[in-house]
Design an enzyme around this catalytic site. Structure first.
Site, short mmCIF file in Angstrom:
data_model
loop_
_atom_site.label_atom_id
_atom_site.label_comp_id
_atom_site.label_asym_id
_atom_site.label_seq_id
_atom_site.Cartn_x
_atom_site.Cartn_y
_atom_site.Cartn_z
N ALA A 63 0.86 -1.17 0.00
CA ALA A 63 0.00 0.00 0.00
C ALA A 63 0.90 1.23 0.00
CB ALA A 63 -0.87 -0.02 1.26
N GLY A 102 0.48 -5.00 0.64
CA GLY A 102 -0.67 -4.90 -0.25
C GLY A 102 -0.38 -5.46 -1.64
N GLU A 105 -0.93 -9.07 -1.26
CA GLU A 105 -2.37 -9.26 -1.06
C GLU A 105 -3.12 -9.16 -2.40
OE1 GLU A 105 -2.43 -6.28 2.09
OE2 GLU A 105 -3.34 -7.79 3.38
N GLU A 125 4.07 -5.77 6.93
CA GLU A 125 3.31 -4.73 7.62
C GLU A 125 3.69 -4.60 9.09
OE1 GLU A 125 2.09 -6.79 5.40
OE2 GLU A 125 0.55 -5.84 4.16
N1 3HC Z 1 4.65 3.45 -0.01
C1 3HC Z 1 5.14 4.67 -0.31
N2 3HC Z 1 6.43 4.88 -0.62
C2 3HC Z 1 7.24 3.82 -0.63
C3 3HC Z 1 6.79 2.53 -0.31
C4 3HC Z 1 5.42 2.36 0.00
N3 3HC Z 1 4.91 1.16 0.28
N4 3HC Z 1 7.84 1.69 -0.40
C5 3HC Z 1 8.91 2.42 -0.75
N5 3HC Z 1 8.54 3.71 -0.87
C6 3HC Z 1 9.39 4.84 -1.31
C7 3HC Z 1 10.49 5.13 -0.31
O1 3HC Z 1 10.05 6.01 0.68
C8 3HC Z 1 11.55 5.74 -1.21
O2 3HC Z 1 11.18 7.07 -1.44
P1 3HC Z 1 12.29 8.20 -1.65
O3 3HC Z 1 13.09 7.76 -2.83
O4 3HC Z 1 11.50 9.43 -1.83
O5 3HC Z 1 13.09 8.18 -0.39
C9 3HC Z 1 11.39 4.99 -2.51
O6 3HC Z 1 10.07 4.42 -2.47
C10 3HC Z 1 12.38 3.86 -2.71
O7 3HC Z 1 12.37 3.04 -1.55
P2 3HC Z 1 13.70 2.40 -0.98
O8 3HC Z 1 14.76 3.46 -0.87
O9 3HC Z 1 13.32 1.66 0.24
O10 3HC Z 1 14.09 1.42 -2.19
P3 3HC Z 1 14.80 0.01 -2.13
O11 3HC Z 1 14.98 -0.39 -3.53
O12 3HC Z 1 15.96 0.05 -1.20
O13 3HC Z 1 13.73 -0.98 -1.46
C11 3HC Z 1 11.56 -1.95 -1.13
C12 3HC Z 1 12.55 -1.27 -2.12
C13 3HC Z 1 12.13 -3.30 -0.68
C14 3HC Z 1 10.26 -2.14 -1.82
C15 3HC Z 1 11.41 -1.04 0.12
O14 3HC Z 1 11.10 0.26 -0.31
C16 3HC Z 1 10.35 -1.47 1.09
O15 3HC Z 1 10.57 -2.35 1.88
N6 3HC Z 1 9.19 -0.79 1.03
C17 3HC Z 1 8.13 -0.98 1.99
C18 3HC Z 1 7.38 -2.26 1.76
C19 3HC Z 1 6.26 -2.37 2.74
O16 3HC Z 1 6.42 -2.17 3.93
N7 3HC Z 1 5.08 -2.70 2.24
C20 3HC Z 1 3.93 -2.82 3.06
C21 3HC Z 1 3.23 -1.50 3.12
S1 3HC Z 1 1.88 -1.52 4.24
C22 3HC Z 1 0.65 -2.32 3.38
O17 3HC Z 1 0.84 -2.78 2.30
C23 3HC Z 1 -0.66 -2.37 4.09
C24 3HC Z 1 -1.62 -3.27 3.41
O18 3HC Z 1 -1.60 -4.53 4.04
C25 3HC Z 1 -3.01 -2.73 3.48
#
Ligand code: 3HC
Ligand code: NAI
Length: 690
Positions: A63, A102, A105, A125
């Site tokens: 998400a 997400g 999911e 998450e």
């Molecule tokens: N939402 C918004 N922005 C995100 C994001 C997300 N889910 N994931 C990454 N970003 C952004 C980062 O803030 C960063 O922004 P910036 O360049 O402005 O600083 C950019 O994307 C690149 O991210 P990384 O520097 O972390 O890039 P990497 O290549 O090192 O890593 C990744 C990529 C493994 C995908 C890592 O970004 C990551 O782990 N992201 C989060 C994944 C996550 O936690 N997903 C679950 C979200 S909660 C959810 O899905 C709820 C649902 O169940 C309803």
């Protein structure tokens, strides 16, 4: 059909491509056109199958985290997935890169998932203080079984494509052109004919779930949660998958998600997610980076060995330099043993161990550092020794090589001044054990060149570290604040607290352990030697050391450790010692509660952070949080000391600091002007700006 979602036909297969750089998060501007596209394709007779794929470097990584805490815009992710599950023709998620949160999911809403060989799939998450809120807790157990699903959801750790295939999470791992092969897979499925069962209707894995075993597993997890709400909520939601109908479980998951997402812990963890990424940004985007191919490490002691391993783990060949063959051999043997332990624990393969060991070259001759692009010094913490080493480096290092010191406290400007190239000198302050700990304080000296700084920040990320750029001062950000946190420890003991009461206040706050347990673990002799060298004393700790009580390694310190166990047992002898020393000083002991312990340890910690921010030793309050969470075990659910100051109330902190300052006249309690401004403005940004 939109800038973010497009549809292309490959024969009877429609490919829906999400293109929302950088990580294809499921933002509103993706969900809306995706929902529309799926509704059209569902009813389009010429479409026999649907593939969902992503452009760029990854499948949907979750998400959109920036949307949390704001009003929800429809259609929600859950609605997109629900629509997906109404489609009778085969739906296939083509996963490359990472399918996270997400994103996974969404893929679980498809009938099939195919993945590239290097893909990773997970529900992280929990690391944001959340649970999967798009049906992940209800669908994943249906696909891979309750036990495995619970492990993935509570740990948040993704699994690789092969493991996902074995678990039943993906249906095929496809090499080569993933999209072309996914299209072929989809058309084969269409040709085979339905009906295709959506994950929501697959109940065979749940039918064999053992609720009692689940409850035992969940109880174990709860014990480890240490005040974290998310892992417990995750387990509760997965339990719902077993004990409730699909729709009831989905609704229960939703309720738990909404509660978490609005809470302080999730807010704190979101803050840390963005803080870590912000900390890794160096001003000057267009700066060129220096090429780092080989790394030199000087000193193969505790830190040098770990630093060398950290670089080898990141794939860099390392030249390790010591003063003698014996010291070098000792260092290399320790490295070898550490890798062997990883193999025996199953976290490293024998082949990887051999490959890593092959990256090390030992030497006792500085001339061997001539081909290194980065050289990290980790010798004794003495200015004269460090300056001598840097003088020698100046003579042998290639032009443009970055020269780094791992000093914990010393003046990096003075170290740089012992070379003719201070622009190439920087501090790289690793934390022990350096091959494990994520934090890397990068010390920018007065003359450090911007491109050298940018190079090491990027390099830090490449070897899996969390970099934070800090300025020069005694102890930089972390150790300087640590000194402020510990300044009242002895006074608290004299005035009536015991080591175990203080440690308990810390663990109840959420720290993994308290300061006295930590001291016993690290070895009290280290601080003792340091104090002696600097002409300082700490009455209780010094006396314990004089008695040979160095902590865990001698079986006693502030606590006793019985029969080789690591469990600290409060020791009446230590308590008697404290009482006797307090009496000698004429201090009357009284009851001290947990609130007072927090006020006299953690309020000075925040106050020192404010001073550091004021002096521009740290660029942002959030950088300080990143240091404390990744280097010192500050509870993630509280977001780091500076974020926590906001939760606790800066006004309250100022008031209590004033109180203790009046009582003790100690400088650590004198509120920093910036902290006072924070109390007035409500945020660190406004306080700094004002
Ligand atoms: N939402 C918004 N922005 C995100 C994001 C997300 N889910 N994931 C990454 N970003 C952004 C980062 O803030 C960063 O922004 P910036 O360049 O402005 O600083 C950019 O994307 C690149 O991210 P990384 O520097 O972390 O890039 P990497 O290549 O090192 O890593 C990744 C990529 C493994 C995908 C890592 O970004 C990551 O782990 N992201 C989060 C994944 C996550 O936690 N997903 C679950 C979200 S909660 C959810 O899905 C709820 C649902 O169940 C309803
Ligand atoms: P250590 O005593 O374990 O290792 C120092 C090593 O340097 C020894 O093996 C010694 O033989 C070698 N050495 C000394 N002079 C040398 C020279 N001129 N050339 C080559 N090698 C030489 O010390 P430790 O703990 O590894 O500390 C090293 C540095 O790291 C210090 O500056 C310390 O402040 C810093 N540091 C230590 C941390 C810790 O937890 N131990 C944490 C972070 C930084």
């Amino acid at each position: 059909m939109s800038d973010f979602v497009s549809v292309a036909k490959h024969g009877g297969v429609a490919v829906v491509t999400i293109d929302n750089p950088p990580v294809n998060a499921m933002s509103f501007h993706v969900r809306e056109p995706l929902h529309q596209a799926l509704a059209v394709l569902r009813d389009e007779p010429s479409v026999a199958a649907i593939v969902i794929a992503c452009a760029g470097r990854t499948f949907v990584a979750g998400a959109d985290i920036t949307e949390f805490g704001k009003p929800v815009q429809q259609p929600e992710l859950r609605a997109v997935i629900a629509l997906l599950e109404t489609i009778a023709k085969p739906t296939v998620a083509a996963i490359h890169g990472t399918a996270l949160g997400g994103g996974l999911e969404l893929a679980l809403g498809c009938h099939f998932r195919v993945a590239g060989a290097r893909a990773k799939l997970g529900l992280p998450e929990v690391k944001l203080g959340l649970l999967p809120g798009g049906g992940g807790t209800v669908r994943l157990p249906r696909l891979i079984g309750v036990e495995k699903a619970l492990g993935m959801i509570v740990s948040g750790t993704p699994i690789g494509a092969t493991e996902a295939l074995e678990a039943g999470l993906v249906d095929a791992v496809l090499d080569g052109d993933l999209l072309a092969r996914a299209v072929r897979f989809a058309s084969e499925m269409a040709a085979r004919g339905g009906p295709f069962t959506p994950v929501r209707d697959r109940n065979d894995r749940l039918a064999v779930a053992d609720l009692a075993a689940f409850d035992r597993q969940a109880a174990e997890l709860a014990k480890k949660a240490r005040g974290h709400e998310a892992p417990i909520a995750c387990a509760e939601a997965v339990r719902g998958a077993i004990s409730l109908s699909f729709d009831e479980a989905l609704a229960a998951e939703r309720e738990l998600f909404l509660k978490l997402v609005a809470g302080d812990q999730a807010r704190a963890q979101r803050h840390l997610f963005f803080a870590e990424r912000e900390a890794a940004k160096v001003p000057g985007k267009d700066l060129s980076r220096r090429k780092i191919a080989r790394v030199g490490v000087i000193g193969a002691g505790t830190m040098g060995g770990g630093i060398a391993m950290a670089f080898a783990n990141g794939g860099f060949p390392v030249t390790l330099l010591e003063t003698s063959q014996e010291a070098l051999q000792r260092g290399l043997t320790t490295i070898d043993r550490n890798y062997a332990v990883s193999v025996s624990r199953g976290s490293l393969t024998e082949a990887a161990r051999q490959q890593r060991l092959g990256l090390f070259k030992g030497s006792t001759d500085y001339a061997d550092l001539a081909d290194c692009d980065l050289i990290v010094e980790a010798v004794f913490e003495e200015m004269a020794v460090k300056q001598e080493v840097f003088g020698k480096l100046d003579a042998v290092a290639k032009p443009g090589a970055i020269l780094a010191t791992n000093t914990s406290y010393l003046d990096v400007n003075a170290i740089a001044a012992s070379t003719s190239r201070p622009q190439d000198v920087v501090g790289l302050h690793f934390f022990s054990p350096a091959n494990v700990m994520k934090l890397l304080e990068i010390v920018r000296a007065e003359k450090t060149a911007p491109d050298a700084l940018a190079t090491v920040v990027e390099l830090a990320r490449r070897i899996g570290k969390v970099p934070v750029v800090v300025g020069v001062c005694h102890g930089f950000v972390g150790n300087r604040m640590l000194a402020a946190r510990g300044a009242e420890s002895e006074a608290l003991l004299f005035e009536g607290a015991t080591p175990s009461q203080i440690d308990k206040a810390f663990t109840e706050f959420g720290w993994p352990m308290g300061p006295f347990q930590m001291g016993d673990l690290a070895g009290l002799d280290i601080g003792w030697r340091n104090r002696k060298a600097r002409g300082l004393t700490a009455v209780i700790a010094d006396t314990l050391c004089e008695q040979g009580r160095f902590g865990q390694k001698t079986g006693s310190g502030f606590y006793r450790y019985e029969n080789g166990f690591r469990t600290p047992v409060p020791d009446p002898e230590v308590e008697a010692l404290i009482r006797a020393k307090a009496a000698e000083k004429g201090i009357a002991r009284r009851a001290i509660d947990a609130d007072e312990i927090i006020e006299r340890t953690l309020y000075p910690l925040v106050n020192e952070g404010a001073k550091i921010l004021e002096e521009k030793i740290a660029a942002r309050a959030s950088d300080i949080d990143v240091v404390w969470v990744n280097g010192y075990g500050f509870p993630v659910g509280k977001g780091g000391p500076m974020f926590w100051a906001g939760l606790e109330g800066a006004g309250k902190i100022v008031e209590r600091l004033d109180h203790w300052h009046e009582r003790t006249a100690r400088p650590i309690f004198q509120p920093a002007p910036l902290l006072r401004r924070m109390a007035e403005t409500g945020t660190w940004e406004a306080a700094v700006g004002g």
